[in-house]
Enzyme design. Structure first.
Site, PDB file in Angstrom:
ATOM      1  CE  LYS A 162      -3.998  -2.002   2.410  1.00 58.03           C
ATOM      2  NZ  LYS A 162      -4.835  -1.954   3.639  1.00 58.03           N
ATOM      3  CB  ALA A 202      -1.908   1.324   8.732  1.00 56.53           C
ATOM      4  CG  ASP A 203      -3.593  -4.664   5.951  1.00 55.66           C
ATOM      5  OD1 ASP A 203      -4.599  -4.244   5.332  1.00 55.66           O
ATOM      6  OD2 ASP A 203      -3.430  -5.861   6.229  1.00 55.66           O
ATOM      7  CB  THR A 204      -5.903  -3.875  11.005  1.00 55.02           C
ATOM      8  OG1 THR A 204      -5.359  -2.608  11.374  1.00 55.02           O
ATOM      9  CG2 THR A 204      -6.301  -4.624  12.279  1.00 55.02           C
ATOM     10  CB  SER A 221       1.932  -3.824   9.541  1.00 58.55           C
ATOM     11  OG  SER A 221       3.291  -3.552   9.259  1.00 58.55           O
TER      12      SER A 221
END
Length: 204
Positions: free
Chosen positions: A58, A79-81, A116
């Site tokens: 991303k 960010a990614d969850t 992250s």
């Protein structure tokens, strides 16, 4: 290195991340590329590797967009969850049946939420990237079938990893957390602030 100004680019559609950045006084502009990042899990890919890889993808996509559009160079945050239980990565449910299955799996158990965060700063021809992944343990109480069904009848589960958000009705299910409340929402603020400061964004 110093950014051009204190405004950053946010490479995320998440309204929760926008709220959290505003909470710590960070000004931002959305920077979304036209091409969606493929969030499919690779064969034999662990959750930590997965969430870090998707976040970096991303970030890279947003950076390319900034350069192609010849936008002012500013720090970019992505960010990614993901939600993990039994080494199984739970993404966003595609329908009610999948949401039901996810919440039933989480009921009465402890799972992990991994978020992250990555920040990039391009100055001239050089780019620096800082990244960190934060993990929290979340415990759900034992839930009745009726409670699970009622929850899945709402709109809440369908745009969230693991079919729930800690800031909504699902907060009624959570008996304990160990870690970062904001990280479970999608952006761990302590770690995010550290990364932004490395990119020259002063918060306090």
């Amino acid at each position: 290195m110093k950014p051009v100004d204190r405004t950053i680019y946010l490479a995320s559609k998440s309204p929760r991340r926008r709220e959290l950045l505003r909470q710590i006084g960070i000004e931002f502009e959305l920077l979304l590329s036209e091409k969606e990042v493929d969030e499919s899990v690779l064969p034999d890919e662990g959750a930590l590797d997965y969430v870090a890889r998707v976040t970096r993808a991303k970030l890279d996509s947003a950076q390319q967009t900034m350069l192609l559009r010849q936008l002012p160079h500013r720090p970019i945050l992505a960010a990614d969850t993901t939600v993990v239980i039994d080494q199984l990565i739970l993404g966003k449910p595609v329908d009610r049946d999948e949401a039901l299955q996810m919440i039933q799996r989480l009921s009465g158990r402890t799972h992990q939420v991994l978020t992250s965060v990555a920040v990039a700063l391009t100055m001239g021809v050089e780019t620096e990237v800082w990244q960190i992944t934060q993990q929290s343990d979340v415990s759900f109480a034992e839930l009745s079938d009726a409670a699970i069904a009622a929850y899945c009848d709402t709109l809440e589960p369908y745009d969230k990893a693991g079919a729930y958000g800690i800031q909504g009705l699902a907060s009624l299910f959570i008996s304990n957390i160990v870690g970062s409340h904001s990280g479970i929402m999608g952006l761990p603020l302590f770690e995010t602030a550290q990364l932004l400061e490395k990119a020259g964004v002063r918060i306090l």
